[in-house]
Every structure is written in structure tokens, then in C-alpha cells.
Write a protein that holds these residues in place. Structure first.
Motif, PDB file in Angstrom:
ATOM      1  N   ASP A  48       0.846  -1.185   0.000  1.00 25.54           N
ATOM      2  CA  ASP A  48       0.000   0.000   0.000  1.00 25.54           C
ATOM      3  C   ASP A  48       0.889   1.246   0.000  1.00 25.54           C
ATOM      4  O   ASP A  48       1.474   1.610   1.015  1.00 25.54           O
ATOM      5  CB  ASP A  48      -0.915   0.001   1.221  1.00 25.54           C
ATOM      6  CG  ASP A  48      -2.019   1.043   1.122  1.00 25.54           C
ATOM      7  OD1 ASP A  48      -2.186   1.623   0.035  1.00 25.54           O
ATOM      8  OD2 ASP A  48      -2.705   1.287   2.127  1.00 25.54           O
ATOM      9  N   THR A  49       1.006   1.888  -1.153  1.00 25.49           N
ATOM     10  CA  THR A  49       1.852   3.067  -1.295  1.00 25.49           C
ATOM     11  C   THR A  49       1.094   4.327  -0.894  1.00 25.49           C
ATOM     12  O   THR A  49      -0.018   4.558  -1.366  1.00 25.49           O
ATOM     13  CB  THR A  49       2.343   3.204  -2.753  1.00 25.49           C
ATOM     14  OG1 THR A  49       3.123   2.048  -3.097  1.00 25.49           O
ATOM     15  CG2 THR A  49       3.189   4.460  -2.926  1.00 25.49           C
ATOM     16  N   LYS A  50       1.699   5.121  -0.034  1.00 24.29           N
ATOM     17  CA  LYS A  50       1.118   6.401   0.362  1.00 24.29           C
ATOM     18  C   LYS A  50       1.645   7.494  -0.565  1.00 24.29           C
ATOM     19  O   LYS A  50       2.756   7.411  -1.081  1.00 24.29           O
ATOM     20  CB  LYS A  50       1.484   6.738   1.812  1.00 24.29           C
ATOM     21  CG  LYS A  50       1.079   5.671   2.818  1.00 24.29           C
ATOM     22  CD  LYS A  50      -0.424   5.468   2.851  1.00 24.29           C
ATOM     23  CE  LYS A  50      -0.821   4.428   3.910  1.00 24.29           C
ATOM     24  NZ  LYS A  50      -2.286   4.154   3.903  1.00 24.29           N
ATOM     25  N   ILE A  51       0.828   8.535  -0.766  1.00 26.86           N
ATOM     26  CA  ILE A  51       1.247   9.616  -1.648  1.00 26.86           C
ATOM     27  C   ILE A  51       1.084  10.965  -0.957  1.00 26.86           C
ATOM     28  O   ILE A  51       0.362  11.093   0.039  1.00 26.86           O
ATOM     29  CB  ILE A  51       0.443   9.627  -2.961  1.00 26.86           C
ATOM     30  CG1 ILE A  51      -1.045   9.923  -2.697  1.00 26.86           C
ATOM     31  CG2 ILE A  51       0.614   8.327  -3.716  1.00 26.86           C
ATOM     32  CD1 ILE A  51      -1.856  10.146  -3.954  1.00 26.86           C
ATOM     33  N   MET A  52       1.770  11.959  -1.489  1.00 28.81           N
ATOM     34  CA  MET A  52       1.613  13.324  -1.024  1.00 28.81           C
ATOM     35  C   MET A  52       1.604  14.244  -2.237  1.00 28.81           C
ATOM     36  O   MET A  52       2.297  14.011  -3.228  1.00 28.81           O
ATOM     37  CB  MET A  52       2.741  13.731  -0.068  1.00 28.81           C
ATOM     38  CG  MET A  52       4.124  13.717  -0.667  1.00 28.81           C
ATOM     39  SD  MET A  52       5.450  14.089   0.539  1.00 28.81           S
ATOM     40  CE  MET A  52       5.045  15.765   0.983  1.00 28.81           C
ATOM     41  N   GLY A  57       1.743  -0.525  -5.518  1.00 29.49           N
ATOM     42  CA  GLY A  57       0.966  -0.402  -4.290  1.00 29.49           C
ATOM     43  C   GLY A  57      -0.051   0.713  -4.314  1.00 29.49           C
ATOM     44  O   GLY A  57      -0.564   1.121  -3.270  1.00 29.49           O
ATOM     45  N   MET A  58      -0.377   1.206  -5.496  1.00 26.39           N
ATOM     46  CA  MET A  58      -1.266   2.365  -5.627  1.00 26.39           C
ATOM     47  C   MET A  58      -2.743   2.009  -5.759  1.00 26.39           C
ATOM     48  O   MET A  58      -3.592   2.898  -5.865  1.00 26.39           O
ATOM     49  CB  MET A  58      -0.842   3.191  -6.841  1.00 26.39           C
ATOM     50  CG  MET A  58       0.462   3.950  -6.661  1.00 26.39           C
ATOM     51  SD  MET A  58       0.246   5.369  -5.560  1.00 26.39           S
ATOM     52  CE  MET A  58      -0.654   6.469  -6.649  1.00 26.39           C
ATOM     53  N   ARG A  59      -3.080   0.737  -5.735  1.00 29.71           N
ATOM     54  CA  ARG A  59      -4.466   0.356  -6.024  1.00 29.71           C
ATOM     55  C   ARG A  59      -5.462   1.015  -5.075  1.00 29.71           C
ATOM     56  O   ARG A  59      -6.432   1.646  -5.525  1.00 29.71           O
ATOM     57  CB  ARG A  59      -4.624  -1.164  -5.951  1.00 29.71           C
ATOM     58  CG  ARG A  59      -6.056  -1.625  -6.242  1.00 29.71           C
ATOM     59  CD  ARG A  59      -6.202  -3.118  -6.157  1.00 29.71           C
ATOM     60  NE  ARG A  59      -5.407  -3.793  -7.170  1.00 29.71           N
ATOM     61  CZ  ARG A  59      -5.803  -4.890  -7.803  1.00 29.71           C
ATOM     62  NH1 ARG A  59      -6.988  -5.411  -7.551  1.00 29.71           N
ATOM     63  NH2 ARG A  59      -5.030  -5.474  -8.682  1.00 29.71           N
ATOM     64  N   ASN A  60      -5.246   0.900  -3.777  1.00 28.97           N
ATOM     65  CA  ASN A  60      -6.207   1.459  -2.812  1.00 28.97           C
ATOM     66  C   ASN A  60      -6.266   2.982  -2.888  1.00 28.97           C
ATOM     67  O   ASN A  60      -7.350   3.579  -2.813  1.00 28.97           O
ATOM     68  CB  ASN A  60      -5.845   1.017  -1.396  1.00 28.97           C
ATOM     69  CG  ASN A  60      -6.021  -0.473  -1.193  1.00 28.97           C
ATOM     70  OD1 ASN A  60      -6.808  -1.116  -1.877  1.00 28.97           O
ATOM     71  ND2 ASN A  60      -5.277  -1.041  -0.253  1.00 28.97           N
ATOM     72  N   THR A  61      -5.106   3.608  -3.046  1.00 29.75           N
ATOM     73  CA  THR A  61      -5.065   5.068  -3.131  1.00 29.75           C
ATOM     74  C   THR A  61      -5.804   5.563  -4.364  1.00 29.75           C
ATOM     75  O   THR A  61      -6.590   6.517  -4.293  1.00 29.75           O
ATOM     76  CB  THR A  61      -3.599   5.557  -3.172  1.00 29.75           C
ATOM     77  OG1 THR A  61      -2.957   5.191  -1.951  1.00 29.75           O
ATOM     78  CG2 THR A  61      -3.526   7.064  -3.351  1.00 29.75           C
TER      79      THR A  61
END
Length: 356
Positions: A175-179, A262-266
Motif C-alpha cells: 500500500d503506497t502512500k502519496i503526497m 501499491g497504488m491500487r487502494n489510493t
């Protein structure tokens, strides 16, 4: 001097040539083309100080402009080992009086004049430019791949034409977090662009000009965080509204590709919050597994769905984007070169970068 130099003055353009080039585009490329109408956009794309990034062929006897080869810088580096350019408008006036292969000569001169490492092309005409690049330059030619991610909550599609929803592969558990990065200074504080040895090489100058200083389009620049909480990649995106609906286009990516998996959920969250029809991602050279992990599907020749590319004006049809290159590891994205730009005159954007 060779035979072309005897007949033509072949040189790099300067700011005094702008009207001449715009008039040539209007007469010999396409009547009413945006680059023949919008001087500000022309200067944004091609002006570099007093230099205009066009190679010109001017007949020494008539003083008429007979051919042009435009290019766009991928960076502002002076390091010739990293200096890459994208080809742009390439045209010779179609008369029986010009020397054969003048256009080829202009394309060859760009290497000597710019001292670039490589000249890359995307959005190339598959019927003209692509076979010429194969024959005379021995370039590799490819068709970019379009991936897309449909909103599962949308029942009526107003932009895409969906005949069959693709089967989405099993979810990746990362799960990749972004800003959101709102300025080039914020980018520099969180990510070292110059450390990315990509082909083409892109630097802070390019990112600032292309995504924070565009005169018309609003782009969002995201930092993708790794497991240590540090930004390991940048993703650039643009929202398009059409037919009372909206989509999100991923137009560029720099850095660790693994973080995209890991961007699917975001992305699902962004899609739901913005009520997007879909997201799409044109690319070549990006690891396809990471796109599948993020929930994207490849628009293959057998795919019955239509995921449009043209919006000015809107055309509900699939579009293949062709590209050419020489060096191993060359990558392509939608906003490279002159591909993601206005095709009609519009009002300039107000304020800073738009946010998602």
C-alpha cells in the motif's frame, strides 16, 4: 560544407524567426494549427532564451523558408551524456524545386547543432515519420501501450465506451502512500530528480516548466512514498472534464516503478472521491506487472472498449501513439514532447497548479 549547405542556410532559429515559423506551420503543416495561432504557447514550447528550438532550411537565393525541424528539450543539462531531446514538427515545403532528402538532412543536423545524446520521438505519424526513422536512422519503433482503470461504481459512461469490464487481477497487498507536491521547491525538498538516470534524462528545470508553469493546463504532481516514508517516485496527472464527466490521466512518472504497484487502494479512493469514469496511463517501458498490481488493464487490439485519447475536439475512438528511439531503456509517457498540449485556443489558467 555539403550540397545542402550550398543551396540552403541551415541553422538554429532565434526569436526573430518566430513569425516566419508560425506562418510556415499555418501554410504547410496545417491551416489554423494551434502553433500557428497562439504565440504564447509557441514560445512556451520552443523558446529557450533568444534561441528557438527549430532547425531551419532557408533557400540562399530566394530567402524563403523551405523546411523546419522542431525539438523540445528534456532537461536543461549541459552534460552531453545526458542531453536528450524530443523531436517535434518536421516538415519540408512540398514543391518539386527542393533538393531530395532535405527533411532527412534537417533531422540529421539536429545532432550536430544540439550535441544531444539521443533524439526521441513520440506521437510520430506511422505512415510517414515511422518508416523514415527506420530507413534512414535505423531507429527502433514501437506503439505505446494504453492501460486503464474503470470506476466500478459508474454505470453510465459518457467518455469511454465500455462493452465489457475487464477482469482485474488479484490485489497486491502493498500500500503506497502519496503526497501532493504544490511547487518545484516542495519537489526538491522531498525528491532528488537529478539522481534519476532515465532515458530521456529529465531534471528539475523540466519538471518545473512542464508541470508547474504550463500556461493552460493544471497538473498535479504526486510524491509516492516508500516503506521508510520517503518519496521514491513522482507521478504527474491531469484531470479532463468532458460530456459532463471526468477522467484522470497519468502523464509522467519518475523514480522507483515498484511503488506504483501499491497504488491500487489510493487510486480507488481518488476515483471514488472525484467520481471519475476511469484513469488511463499511456506508456512504453514501464513494467506492466506494476500496472496490473495497481488495478489497471491493458487496452489490447482485442479489447472491445474505447478509451479515448483526443479531447480537443473530443473523439470517441481508440488511438495508437507511435514512438521511435535508439537507446536501450528509453521510456515514453503521455506528456513527453509535444503530446499533452492544447489543440485549440483557450483561456490561460488562473493562479497556481490545480489540485485533485
Amino acid at each position: 560544407m555539403n550540397q545542402f549547405d550550398t543551396r540552403y542556410e541551415i541553422r538554429l532559429a532565434d526569436s526573430s524567426d518566430i513569425d516566419l515559423i508560425m506562418d510556415f506551420i499555418d501554410k504547410y503543416w496545417k491551416k489554423g494549427h494551434i502553433m500557428s495561432q497562439d504565440r504564447d504557447l509557441f514560445r512556451y514550447e520552443y523558446q529557450d532564451g533568444n534561441q528557438i528550438n527549430f532547425i531551419l532550411a532557408i533557400d540562399r537565393k530566394t530567402q524563403l523558408l523551405e523546411g523546419i525541424f522542431g525539438f523540445i528539450k528534456c532537461s536543461d543539462t549541459k552534460d552531453v551524456k545526458k542531453k536528450d531531446i524530443w523531436g517535434s514538427m518536421w516538415k519540408v515545403r512540398e514543391t518539386g524545386e527542393n533538393m531530395p532528402l532535405l527533411g532527412i538532412e534537417l533531422a540529421k543536423r539536429v545532432f550536430d547543432i544540439t550535441r544531444c545524446r539521443t533524439q526521441i520521438g513520440n506521437g510520430a505519424n506511422p505512415n510517414t515519420t515511422i518508416p523514415l526513422r527506420r530507413l534512414y536512422f535505423h531507429d527502433r519503433t514501437v506503439r505505446m501501450r494504453q492501460y486503464y482503470k474503470l470506476n466500478p461504481d459508474i454505470e453510465e459512461f459518457k467518455i469511454a465506451l465500455v462493452k465489457k469490464r475487464p477482469v482485474i487481477l488479484q490485489e497486491n497487498h502493498s500500500d503506497t502512500k502519496i503526497m501532493l507536491l504544490n511547487s518545484i521547491n516542495e519537489v526538491k525538498e522531498n525528491f532528488n530528480i537529478e539522481s534519476i538516470n532515465s532515458i530521456p534524462y529529465k531534471d528539475s528545470w523540466y519538471v518545473n516548466k512542464r508541470y508547474f508553469c504550463h500556461p493552460y493546463y493544471h497538473y498535479s504532481v504526486y510524491g509516492l512514498k516508500n516503506q521508510c516514508g520517503k518519496v521514491g517516485a513522482l507521478m504527474m496527472a491531469r484531470v479532463i472534464e468532458c460530456n459532463g464527466s471526468r477522467i484522470l490521466r497519468m502523464v509522467d512518472y519518475m523514480g522507483d516503478q515498484r511503488l506504483f504497484s501499491g497504488m491500487r487502494n489510493t487510486l480507488d479512493k481518488i476515483m471514488k472521491e472525484m467520481n471519475l469514469e476511469y484513469m488511463d496511463f499511456y506508456t512504453y517501458g514501464f513494467e506492466k506487472q506494476y500496472l496490473w498490481d495497481a488495478g489497471f488493464s491493458y487496452r489490447s487490439d482485442d479489447d472491445p472498449n474505447i478509451i479515448p485519447n483526443y479531447f480537443e475536439p473530443f473523439l470517441r475512438e481508440n488511438v495508437d501513439i507511435w514512438a521511435h528511439y535508439k537507446l536501450d531503456g528509453t521510456m515514453f509517457f503521455k506528456a513527453d514532447g509535444d503530446q499533452d498540449r492544447p489543440n485549440k485556443r483557450m483561456e490561460k489558467k488562473q493562479g497556481g497548479q490545480g489540485e485533485l
